[in-house]
Enzyme design. Sequence first.
Site, mmCIF file in Angstrom:
data_model
loop_
_atom_site.group_PDB
_atom_site.id
_atom_site.type_symbol
_atom_site.label_atom_id
_atom_site.label_comp_id
_atom_site.label_asym_id
_atom_site.label_seq_id
_atom_site.Cartn_x
_atom_site.Cartn_y
_atom_site.Cartn_z
ATOM 1 N N ASP A 8 0.806 -1.222 0.000
ATOM 2 C CA ASP A 8 0.000 0.000 0.000
ATOM 3 C C ASP A 8 0.841 1.275 0.000
ATOM 4 O O ASP A 8 1.583 1.538 0.944
ATOM 5 C CB ASP A 8 -0.896 0.034 1.238
ATOM 6 N N GLU A 39 -4.059 2.142 -2.983
ATOM 7 C CA GLU A 39 -5.342 2.606 -2.449
ATOM 8 C C GLU A 39 -5.247 3.654 -1.345
ATOM 9 O O GLU A 39 -6.273 4.225 -0.976
ATOM 10 C CB GLU A 39 -6.172 1.417 -1.952
ATOM 11 N N ASN A 40 -4.051 3.909 -0.815
ATOM 12 C CA ASN A 40 -3.904 4.967 0.199
ATOM 13 C C ASN A 40 -2.974 6.083 -0.278
ATOM 14 O O ASN A 40 -2.461 6.853 0.526
ATOM 15 C CB ASN A 40 -3.360 4.384 1.502
ATOM 16 N N HIS A 68 -10.736 0.908 0.157
ATOM 17 C CA HIS A 68 -10.861 2.361 -0.055
ATOM 18 C C HIS A 68 -10.869 2.711 -1.551
ATOM 19 O O HIS A 68 -10.516 3.834 -1.928
ATOM 20 C CB HIS A 68 -9.707 3.097 0.627
ATOM 21 N N HIS A 154 -6.514 -8.523 0.069
ATOM 22 C CA HIS A 154 -6.589 -7.279 0.832
ATOM 23 C C HIS A 154 -7.474 -7.548 2.043
ATOM 24 O O HIS A 154 -8.705 -7.529 1.961
ATOM 25 C CB HIS A 154 -7.173 -6.167 -0.043
ATOM 26 N N HIS A 179 -3.119 -4.454 3.230
ATOM 27 C CA HIS A 179 -4.143 -3.772 4.023
ATOM 28 C C HIS A 179 -3.659 -3.343 5.406
ATOM 29 O O HIS A 179 -4.029 -2.268 5.870
ATOM 30 C CB HIS A 179 -5.406 -4.635 4.175
ATOM 31 N N HIS A 181 -0.608 -2.566 6.424
ATOM 32 C CA HIS A 181 0.535 -1.642 6.336
ATOM 33 C C HIS A 181 1.725 -2.108 7.181
ATOM 34 O O HIS A 181 2.695 -1.363 7.334
ATOM 35 C CB HIS A 181 0.154 -0.213 6.748
#
Length: 270
Positions: A8, A39-40, A68, A154, A179, A181
């Site tokens: 991520d 996604e982040n 997200h 994820h 997911h 991190h």
Amino acid sequence: MRILFLGDVVGRSGRAAIAERLPHLRLAWGLDFVVVNGENASQGAGLTAEHAKVILQAGADCVTLGDHSFDQKDMLQFIEQEPRILRPINFSKVAPGRGVKIFDATQGRKILVTQVLGQVFMKRPFDDPFSAVETILKTHRLGGAVQAALVEVHAEATSEKMALGHWCDGQASLVVGTHTHVPTGDAQILPQGTAYLTDAGMCGDYNSVIGMDKLEPLRRFITGMSSGRFMPAEGPATLSGVFVETDDRTGKALKVRMIREGGRLEQAAP
């Protein structure tokens, strides 16, 4: 095939590290295909079209999303225009975009990439990830239509990721979790030839709380009160992920290695 998966991307720091380091890594490591979870990447929640282009231009062949996926509203339209971006296959039956695609890699080889969301401890119930993945892998078998297959899970629970890894063993080249991190240290090749890592970690500043500036998360843990939104930490980012080398004939893994490039967690190249 030499494949790199990066976890991520979190905020400006993560995007900068991708833009600065990924072009060199593609050349230095002779990579045939690169997947990046983005996604982040935009303010720590979702991915804008502009920031997706930065990651793709840096050398990603595919960008995946997650729970997200559509926090940044312009992704609702952009994902329909950009086939290199994937959202989870079990996100929603009415979600735009796609959750699986067969990509062209180097030397005319084909690689399947798909992403699935877990169900355990997630904020809302998603469709069954096991049946979703099974259908895809049975339709596109290793050593047949594709020379490699990558499944990204994820999910929150390590047990669910491990179960999916074993469920896919022998049918995928790599199963990798995202997911949380937080990178795990269990890179391995499963008994039937699938490379596996529970969580790739993040591409972000590890002097943080899962990529976010420490002040607000600490305040909430200590006081139970919020005084603002989470903001991504902006120190030097580490690129975290996994490298796998596969056999073109069988699609199974020959080598697997965790990647920690730059920042606070740097380690040697594969």
